[in-house]
Design a protein around this motif. Structure first.
Motif, PDB file in Angstrom:
ATOM      1  N   SER A   1       0.664  -1.121   0.231  1.00  0.00           N
ATOM      2  CA  SER A   1      -0.053   0.016   0.012  1.00  0.00           C
ATOM      3  C   SER A   1       0.744   1.170  -0.012  1.00  0.00           C
ATOM      4  N   ARG A   2       2.149   1.281   0.738  1.00  0.00           N
ATOM      5  CA  ARG A   2       2.983   2.313   0.697  1.00  0.00           C
ATOM      6  C   ARG A   2       3.448   2.709  -0.542  1.00  0.00           C
ATOM      7  N   LEU A   3       3.871   1.584  -1.417  1.00  0.00           N
ATOM      8  CA  LEU A   3       4.329   1.691  -2.662  1.00  0.00           C
ATOM      9  C   LEU A   3       3.223   2.126  -3.677  1.00  0.00           C
ATOM     10  N   PHE A   4       1.976   1.688  -3.359  1.00  0.00           N
ATOM     11  CA  PHE A   4       1.148   2.125  -4.202  1.00  0.00           C
ATOM     12  C   PHE A   4       0.521   3.649  -3.938  1.00  0.00           C
ATOM     13  N   TYR A   5       0.660   4.104  -3.053  1.00  0.00           N
ATOM     14  CA  TYR A   5       0.310   5.597  -2.995  1.00  0.00           C
ATOM     15  C   TYR A   5       1.436   6.701  -3.370  1.00  0.00           C
ATOM     16  N   ARG A   6       2.721   5.927  -3.178  1.00  0.00           N
ATOM     17  CA  ARG A   6       3.638   6.802  -3.516  1.00  0.00           C
ATOM     18  C   ARG A   6       3.827   6.947  -4.973  1.00  0.00           C
ATOM     19  N   ASP A   7       3.304   5.564  -5.747  1.00  0.00           N
ATOM     20  CA  ASP A   7       3.310   5.515  -7.225  1.00  0.00           C
ATOM     21  C   ASP A   7       2.198   6.328  -7.899  1.00  0.00           C
ATOM     22  N   LEU A   8       0.976   6.595  -6.852  1.00  0.00           N
ATOM     23  CA  LEU A   8      -0.291   7.559  -7.079  1.00  0.00           C
ATOM     24  C   LEU A   8       0.319   8.775  -7.393  1.00  0.00           C
ATOM     25  N   GLY A   9       1.358   9.141  -6.507  1.00  0.00           N
ATOM     26  CA  GLY A   9       1.779  10.593  -6.569  1.00  0.00           C
ATOM     27  C   GLY A   9       1.558  11.453  -5.075  1.00  0.00           C
ATOM     28  N   PHE A  10       1.286  10.654  -4.097  1.00  0.00           N
ATOM     29  CA  PHE A  10       1.290  11.065  -2.983  1.00  0.00           C
ATOM     30  C   PHE A  10       2.833  11.082  -2.410  1.00  0.00           C
ATOM     31  N   LYS A  11       3.112  11.994  -1.599  1.00  0.00           N
ATOM     32  CA  LYS A  11       4.259  12.002  -0.814  1.00  0.00           C
ATOM     33  C   LYS A  11       4.338  11.513   0.498  1.00  0.00           C
ATOM     34  N   GLU A  12       5.133  10.796   0.955  1.00  0.00           N
ATOM     35  CA  GLU A  12       5.105  10.069   2.131  1.00  0.00           C
ATOM     36  C   GLU A  12       5.945  10.756   3.364  1.00  0.00           C
ATOM     37  N   VAL A  13       5.327  11.706   4.135  1.00  0.00           N
ATOM     38  CA  VAL A  13       5.992  12.850   4.841  1.00  0.00           C
ATOM     39  C   VAL A  13       6.426  12.452   6.313  1.00  0.00           C
ATOM     40  N   VAL A  14       5.693  11.307   6.806  1.00  0.00           N
ATOM     41  CA  VAL A  14       6.038  10.860   8.201  1.00  0.00           C
ATOM     42  C   VAL A  14       5.698   9.545   8.137  1.00  0.00           C
ATOM     43  N   THR A  15       6.804   8.759   8.825  1.00  0.00           N
ATOM     44  CA  THR A  15       6.571   7.459   8.885  1.00  0.00           C
ATOM     45  C   THR A  15       6.827   6.943  10.439  1.00  0.00           C
ATOM     46  N   ILE A  16       6.084   6.311  11.124  1.00  0.00           N
ATOM     47  CA  ILE A  16       6.180   5.822  12.401  1.00  0.00           C
ATOM     48  C   ILE A  16       5.907   4.401  12.546  1.00  0.00           C
ATOM     49  N   LYS A  17       6.342   3.674  13.689  1.00  0.00           N
ATOM     50  CA  LYS A  17       6.004   2.427  13.754  1.00  0.00           C
ATOM     51  C   LYS A  17       4.571   1.683  13.372  1.00  0.00           C
ATOM     52  N   ILE A  18       3.546   2.361  13.461  1.00  0.00           N
ATOM     53  CA  ILE A  18       2.383   1.934  13.108  1.00  0.00           C
ATOM     54  C   ILE A  18       1.650   2.655  12.032  1.00  0.00           C
TER      55      ILE A  18
ATOM     56  N   SER B   1       1.988   5.507   8.413  1.00  0.00           N
ATOM     57  CA  SER B   1       2.780   6.894   7.569  1.00  0.00           C
ATOM     58  C   SER B   1       1.572   7.768   6.971  1.00  0.00           C
ATOM     59  N   ARG B   2       2.139   9.049   6.978  1.00  0.00           N
ATOM     60  CA  ARG B   2       1.525  10.039   6.690  1.00  0.00           C
ATOM     61  C   ARG B   2       1.577  10.432   5.206  1.00  0.00           C
ATOM     62  N   PHE B   3       0.481  10.455   4.428  1.00  0.00           N
ATOM     63  CA  PHE B   3       0.864  10.604   2.911  1.00  0.00           C
ATOM     64  C   PHE B   3       0.053  11.961   2.689  1.00  0.00           C
ATOM     65  N   GLU B   4       0.455  12.898   1.707  1.00  0.00           N
ATOM     66  CA  GLU B   4       0.231  13.951   1.292  1.00  0.00           C
ATOM     67  C   GLU B   4       0.292  14.327  -0.271  1.00  0.00           C
ATOM     68  N   ILE B   5      -0.770  15.114  -0.751  1.00  0.00           N
ATOM     69  CA  ILE B   5      -0.653  15.727  -2.173  1.00  0.00           C
ATOM     70  C   ILE B   5      -1.506  16.957  -1.932  1.00  0.00           C
ATOM     71  N   ASP B   6      -0.754  17.989  -2.495  1.00  0.00           N
ATOM     72  CA  ASP B   6      -1.505  19.293  -2.647  1.00  0.00           C
ATOM     73  C   ASP B   6      -2.209  19.715  -1.195  1.00  0.00           C
TER      74      ASP B   6
ATOM     75  N   MET C   1     -14.500   4.272   2.282  1.00  0.00           N
ATOM     76  CA  MET C   1     -14.611   4.660   0.920  1.00  0.00           C
ATOM     77  C   MET C   1     -13.827   6.452   1.135  1.00  0.00           C
ATOM     78  N   LEU C   2     -13.214   6.901   0.014  1.00  0.00           N
ATOM     79  CA  LEU C   2     -12.823   8.248   0.002  1.00  0.00           C
ATOM     80  C   LEU C   2     -13.435   8.925  -1.085  1.00  0.00           C
ATOM     81  N   CYS C   3     -13.734  10.389  -1.068  1.00  0.00           N
ATOM     82  CA  CYS C   3     -13.922  10.898  -2.415  1.00  0.00           C
ATOM     83  C   CYS C   3     -13.040  12.094  -2.346  1.00  0.00           C
ATOM     84  N   SER C   4     -12.232  12.320  -3.503  1.00  0.00           N
ATOM     85  CA  SER C   4     -11.431  13.420  -3.963  1.00  0.00           C
ATOM     86  C   SER C   4     -11.961  14.104  -4.975  1.00  0.00           C
ATOM     87  N   TYR C   5     -11.774  15.582  -4.829  1.00  0.00           N
ATOM     88  CA  TYR C   5     -12.408  16.280  -6.068  1.00  0.00           C
ATOM     89  C   TYR C   5     -10.836  16.999  -6.554  1.00  0.00           C
ATOM     90  N   VAL C   6     -10.798  16.681  -7.969  1.00  0.00           N
ATOM     91  CA  VAL C   6      -9.573  17.215  -8.559  1.00  0.00           C
ATOM     92  C   VAL C   6      -9.956  17.974  -9.798  1.00  0.00           C
TER      93      VAL C   6
END
Length: 123
Positions: A21-38, A40-45, A64-69
């Motif tokens: 899942s971490r690989l998926f979200y990085r590949d999707l374009g999210f930046k992994e900004v914080v990683t802790i033991k339990i 990771s925080r991902f951000e985009i825009d 489910m999540l809804c994102s407006y682009v």
């Protein structure tokens, strides 16, 4: 004085296979900004979520999540280029191409844990 202004709203997303899942979200374009033991925080825009190294099938299957682009075609192109079946053990999938629904254009995809994303083009 009461100030109830919200500056952020952050969901916690489950991950059945945290590494995938971490690989998926990085590949999707999210930046992994914080990683802790339990997790990771991902951000985009300036928007983000916590990816948890935690999974409950019933919860993930209904999450489910809804994102407006601004440009849904760019998101669609990115998802197609990611070759979801081959790169993510056939766990992530494109659910629908951009289409009219509920008065707007949207597409849907699922992450490797089955979390469903609705991506809608901003009007």
């Amino acid at each position: 004085m009461n100030n109830f202004k919200v500056t952020s709203l952050t969901p916690f997303i489950p991950a059945k296979d945290y590494k995938l899942s971490r690989l998926f979200y990085r590949d999707l374009g999210f930046k992994e900004v914080v990683t802790i033991k339990i997790g990771s925080r991902f951000e985009i825009d300036n928007f983000g979520f916590w990816l948890q190294d935690y999974y409950v099938e019933e919860w993930a299957g209904n999450f489910m999540l809804c994102s407006y682009v601004e440009d849904i075609q760019s998101w669609f192109s990115r998802l197609k280029k990611m070759n979801l079946d081959a790169e993510y053990d056939k766990k992530a999938r494109l659910q629908s191409e951009p289409h009219e629904q509920e008065g707007g254009i949207m597409l849907q995809f699922a992450d490797p844990s089955g979390v469903l994303w609705h991506v809608r083009e901003d009007d």
